[in-house]
Design a protein around this motif. Sequence first.
Motif, PDB file in Angstrom:
ATOM      1  N   UNK A 246      -1.017  -2.835   5.253  1.00 27.67           N
ATOM      2  CA  UNK A 246      -2.075  -3.128   4.283  1.00 27.67           C
ATOM      3  C   UNK A 246      -1.581  -2.928   2.859  1.00 27.67           C
ATOM      4  N   UNK A 247      -0.867  -1.853   2.619  1.00 27.91           N
ATOM      5  CA  UNK A 247      -0.334  -1.601   1.279  1.00 27.91           C
ATOM      6  C   UNK A 247       0.666  -2.678   0.865  1.00 27.91           C
ATOM      7  N   UNK A 248       1.471  -3.128   1.829  1.00 28.12           N
ATOM      8  CA  UNK A 248       2.430  -4.198   1.527  1.00 28.12           C
ATOM      9  C   UNK A 248       1.702  -5.496   1.183  1.00 28.12           C
ATOM     10  N   UNK A 249       0.645  -5.812   1.967  1.00 27.74           N
ATOM     11  CA  UNK A 249      -0.133  -7.023   1.652  1.00 27.74           C
ATOM     12  C   UNK A 249      -0.788  -6.912   0.283  1.00 27.74           C
ATOM     13  N   UNK A 250      -1.371  -5.767  -0.021  1.00 29.69           N
ATOM     14  CA  UNK A 250      -2.045  -5.575  -1.306  1.00 29.69           C
ATOM     15  C   UNK A 250      -1.058  -5.733  -2.467  1.00 29.69           C
ATOM     16  N   UNK A 251       0.135  -5.188  -2.309  1.00 30.32           N
ATOM     17  CA  UNK A 251       1.141  -5.295  -3.361  1.00 30.32           C
ATOM     18  C   UNK A 251       1.564  -6.747  -3.566  1.00 30.32           C
TER      19      UNK A 251
END
Length: 545
Positions: A246-251
Amino acid sequence: MPLLKFPRFQLPPSPAALACIALAFVLPGLAGHDPWKSHDALGIGVVWQMALSGDPIVPRIADLAWLGDPPFYHWIATALGWLLQPVLEFHAGARLASGVFMLTALWLLHVAARDWSLGEERSATTSAGAPLLLLGSVGLIVHAHEALPELPSLAALCGGLAVLPHAARRPVAAGILFGASLGFGFLSSLWLAPAALGIAVIAAHFVCDEWRTRKALPFLLSAFIVAAAISATWPIALALRSGDLFNAWWKISVQPHGAPLVNLKYFFSTLSWFAWPAWPLALWAGWALRGRVRDPRIFVPAVAILVMLAGLAFWGPPVDVNMIPLLGPLAFIASQGIPTLRRGAAAALDWFAVVTFACCAVLVWLGYFAMLSGMPARIAANLARAAPGFAAQFQLLPMLAALLLALGWAYVVFFTAPAPIRSVLRWAAGIVLLWGTVAMLWMPWVDHQKSYRSVALALRASIPPSSGCVAARSLGVPQAAALHYHAGIRTRAYDPLKPRACPFLIVQGSPQFETDAPGEGWVKLADVGRPGDRAETQRLYRLKK
């Protein structure tokens, strides 16, 4: 004996005629070829892995998480590819999702321009002109037939425009449908496109007198709730699966890519041909209707276009497919200017369309005969040089389909009375003629060059079944997707700190120079590339025992 007289093609075109034109454009080229570099291979790669793993939450290419696009397109394409496998290759069945979304976008844009026109006397012209301008956009000639998540985003924006005419009369129902359009647009591709349309609609409720009523609040509130609920489904599921993903997608989603001025220059220069002829007609519509700029029919698409361009310039990345959703509001506002188009401008576009596509069609047929017969010799030699090893074979049905397209185009050209919309119709008919003729006659030749099937199978033949892992260095993601799809080759990233972690290594490099070989301790097993490709090759190395 009296000459045979054909009835004139009626203007504006009827919905049935528009449907025939849309099908003639959309259907050719969806099947009959392998995944192509680069967007098509990426889309099919994600869909294929989703079908193999049964995991709809984390889009992957082989073992690599691919979080650049939400998975709504891939869900539909996976279902179609699986259902149609008895009659079509998986990639062809999956790619039919592009046809479904493209036809949906054309129909919804037709509805939007019909129901939201500046006067009943204009609705027949604008409702036909809007889908014709979208279909005739040069940038969609190939992209409309690739596995692209931007196509459902385009359909979502057209759906949002189709709902807006009912916002003042049925605010809650229209708000729910408008919010659903924005939500599915968010689940399809870049968030910028639905956000731009949402911002434009919110601004219109402050600027446009027609919408400043007590019904504005229920419309906006219901739209926001539905859009937020649908948009949040996949991110929440991804977060529950893995906080790191999720953090990778958000970034990836919020981080700008490229310098804003460089991006802006790219998008404006690309838009000059990508959105032709919609953009000059949109500028004309803006000028001709400048006195009605506070009308939501003009204000909403214009602001959505400007906000989308500003967002693309700031966030990027500079890729032409990111402009596909923009074509919906651009074609809508351009259609509003067709009834006021000056005779000279309409005649110029008309003449340019007829001459350009007639010459292009003649060249395509000439090349086809050269491939079959070897005459003219120079053209045949050039085509053979571009696709070494290709042997053309005569196929009756594709040739008859190409002839039918040529006859249909000739009918539109010679049996259509003068009218402002005729130039737009002839341009769209020319696009249908050009793409359909190439798809029917040249597709085997094009696929021979663009497909990675031969590369993947050659590499697979050189890798033993019990080979262990296969590393890859400088291998592009589309190429990795094609190797996995065609030959089941799963590559992992080459680790320079552990260069011997995998016994096999695939290196993508230049055909002329082998400057990126892994060095001593490795033996080269294969050196393959696509026929006629002078830019890249894939080399397979094995670690010496």
